[in-house]
Design a protein around this motif. Sequence first.
Motif, PDB file in Angstrom:
ATOM      1  N   UNK A 341     -12.203  15.459  -0.877  1.00 57.23           N
ATOM      2  CA  UNK A 341     -11.769  14.093  -1.180  1.00 57.23           C
ATOM      3  C   UNK A 341     -11.917  13.182   0.036  1.00 57.23           C
ATOM      4  N   UNK A 342     -11.504  13.663   1.192  1.00 56.40           N
ATOM      5  CA  UNK A 342     -11.598  12.843   2.411  1.00 56.40           C
ATOM      6  C   UNK A 342     -13.044  12.718   2.893  1.00 56.40           C
ATOM      7  N   UNK A 343     -13.797  13.787   2.749  1.00 62.73           N
ATOM      8  CA  UNK A 343     -15.194  13.751   3.201  1.00 62.73           C
ATOM      9  C   UNK A 343     -16.012  12.710   2.436  1.00 62.73           C
ATOM     10  N   UNK A 344     -15.709  12.547   1.166  1.00 62.06           N
ATOM     11  CA  UNK A 344     -16.540  11.690   0.307  1.00 62.06           C
ATOM     12  C   UNK A 344     -15.913  10.329   0.017  1.00 62.06           C
ATOM     13  N   UNK A 345     -14.766  10.050   0.590  1.00 61.46           N
ATOM     14  CA  UNK A 345     -14.057   8.811   0.291  1.00 61.46           C
ATOM     15  C   UNK A 345     -14.779   7.593   0.857  1.00 61.46           C
ATOM     16  N   UNK A 346     -14.799   6.517   0.080  1.00 58.40           N
ATOM     17  CA  UNK A 346     -15.357   5.239   0.534  1.00 58.40           C
ATOM     18  C   UNK A 346     -14.285   4.168   0.387  1.00 58.40           C
ATOM     19  N   UNK A 347     -14.173   3.293   1.392  1.00 60.56           N
ATOM     20  CA  UNK A 347     -13.205   2.198   1.369  1.00 60.56           C
ATOM     21  C   UNK A 347     -13.901   0.935   0.870  1.00 60.56           C
TER      22      UNK A 347
END
Length: 455
Positions: A341-347
């Motif tokens: 989840x954190x590796x692929x997260x985009x803001x």
Amino acid sequence: MDSGYDETLKQLMDDFHSSIDVDRRLFRVDIRGSIAYARGLVRIEVITDEEGQAIIQGLTEIEGEIERGDYKLTRDLEDIHMAIEKRLIAKVGPTGGKLHTGRSRNDQIATDERLYLREAIDEIITLITACQQALYQLAERTIDVIFPGYTHLQQAQPIRFAHYAMAIFSELERDKSRFSDCRKRVNILPLGSGAMAGSAFPIDRTFLAQELGFDGLSPNSIDGVSDRDFIAEFISHCSILMIHVSRACEDIVIWSSTEFGYITVHPRLATGSSIMPQKKNPDAAELLRGKSGRVIGDLITILTVLKGLPHAYNKDMQEDKEPLFDALDTVSIGLSVFTALWQSMAIRQDRVIKSMDDAMLATDLADYLTKCGVPFREGHGTVAALVDESINRSCGLRDLPVATYQQYSEHLDERAVALLQFDESADKRTVPGGTAREAVVEQLAWAKEILGVKA
């Protein structure tokens, strides 16, 4: 008594107390402990060198047979200890029956569980570190992303998103520390405690500890076979870890919703709807949130099993493995998904900026008045009134005319209003651990040191 009924009861009890469906996953550590014990018996001349070699060779072959599926671990074998012993005797003859000399299944299973859990803890620490690595990299990418910080699920103060990522990193560091500390208490050898009174044979427990990599010996044989604190402690740490995961996943679920839209998760970590074509449900985060309850349930199970047991060993303890294995399996896959989840997260910075409420700058305005000599509590009331004024006018705090500011305090001039910027607000928090850029850089340096990241 009716012999048919007697046989029915026997079959019923055999099925009821068989644990091999669960404890089969201990076969490698059970064999490892038995090999060390065989060497210990050779040292005290209970068995000869030749017998010891035959036993060790037989155990090594059995491990291969189980791995390949050649030796079927059927329910009639009762448990993993008896399954291996039965096969050993079949391979090497009566010599195999000498292996259990001075040993009980009570100290055998306690040893197996500690060996197994020791390795499991090492794996969990590795998985936590991988997740921390993902959070560190996310923090590096987002150090200049200003983001709304929340209390009570209401916008509170501007922060850097990297500051938030480092908060999760810090929680995981505590989790890692707890598991590391737990490992010290796991790594104590009970073998040699026998059924509960200690072995009647002069087995060298220190030698066994060295062979199996334990740091010390259980000091009391009753406690050695009845202790399951280490399992309860491990699942407790798993529960705290999963609570951390669950809270972060709640943030992810909220922030990825249509109403917020701050972040996006990878499509592979979301699912659609069977009826609504537009849906991208954050199922990975939701499942992690739900599975935290499962692990907490495992903790309640083991605590309830143990709470009323007399000393020393009781058959109730057979029920310690299912919650242990379930918690371990859930945490292991959960950490891998959490990391993804954190590796692929985009803001989505456009959505973030659009949603940020000027009222988050109210504390900065109160602080400004304090620096002008106004008591903080008085300044707090003044700014609260200004916020109400902006709400009544349906405008942002910064949209109020300077003249309106002046009505509330002579200190609130154009210069004061001009200072109300989200990034400047964040960068005022320079204390160690704060959200100012320089403070977050320090946190990243701390994380880099923990992870061993090279410059």
